[in-house]
Design a protein around this motif. Sequence first.
Motif, PDB file in Angstrom:
ATOM      1  N   THR A  53      43.662  35.711  37.789  1.00  9.26           N
ATOM      2  CA  THR A  53      44.813  35.430  37.692  1.00  9.26           C
ATOM      3  C   THR A  53      44.377  34.747  40.001  1.00  9.26           C
ATOM      4  OG1 THR A  53      45.755  37.532  37.150  1.00  9.26           O
ATOM      5  CG2 THR A  53      46.271  36.876  39.130  1.00  9.26           C
ATOM      6  N   GLU A  54      43.414  35.080  40.190  1.00  6.40           N
ATOM      7  CA  GLU A  54      43.134  35.008  41.123  1.00  6.40           C
ATOM      8  C   GLU A  54      42.352  33.182  41.687  1.00  6.40           C
ATOM      9  OE1 GLU A  54      40.651  38.141  43.202  1.00  6.40           O
ATOM     10  OE2 GLU A  54      42.013  39.672  43.318  1.00  6.40           O
TER      11      GLU A  54
ATOM     12  N   SER B 138      36.299  40.283  34.270  1.00  4.87           N
ATOM     13  CA  SER B 138      37.701  40.141  34.658  1.00  4.87           C
ATOM     14  C   SER B 138      38.877  38.844  34.409  1.00  4.87           C
ATOM     15  CB  SER B 138      37.572  40.250  36.245  1.00  4.87           C
ATOM     16  OG  SER B 138      36.318  38.891  36.910  1.00  4.87           O
TER      17      SER B 138
ATOM     18  N   ARG C  45      41.404  40.086  36.191  1.00  4.10           N
ATOM     19  CA  ARG C  45      42.167  39.856  38.368  1.00  4.10           C
ATOM     20  C   ARG C  45      42.186  38.469  38.804  1.00  4.10           C
ATOM     21  NH1 ARG C  45      39.962  43.611  43.166  1.00  4.10           N
ATOM     22  NH2 ARG C  45      40.531  41.979  44.529  1.00  4.10           N
TER      23      ARG C  45
END
Length: 86
Positions: free
Chosen positions: A78-79, A58, A75
């Motif tokens: 990015t988070e 991820s 993800r």
Amino acid sequence: MDRTQLIEATTEKAADDDGRRTTADEVERVLDAVFGTVEHPGSIAEALRRGEEVLLGSFGRFQPDGGTAVFRPGRALTEFLQGTTG
């Protein structure tokens, strides 16, 4: 962060539960093997040259794109950068 700082930071993070630290030389060899040096391509570069995509869970993926490489963050990365994870 330059290469030396990356090696130092990774060395700190790589300590095991017993406190044994990976040495800076070991971390440097792994980084060179994965990312490569000017003289020797790393695993990622070799895969991209063969037209393969390199997926790092991820964290993100590297993709070949007309003689260059494109990184697409995953993800989790990015988070984290957006501050929506712990």
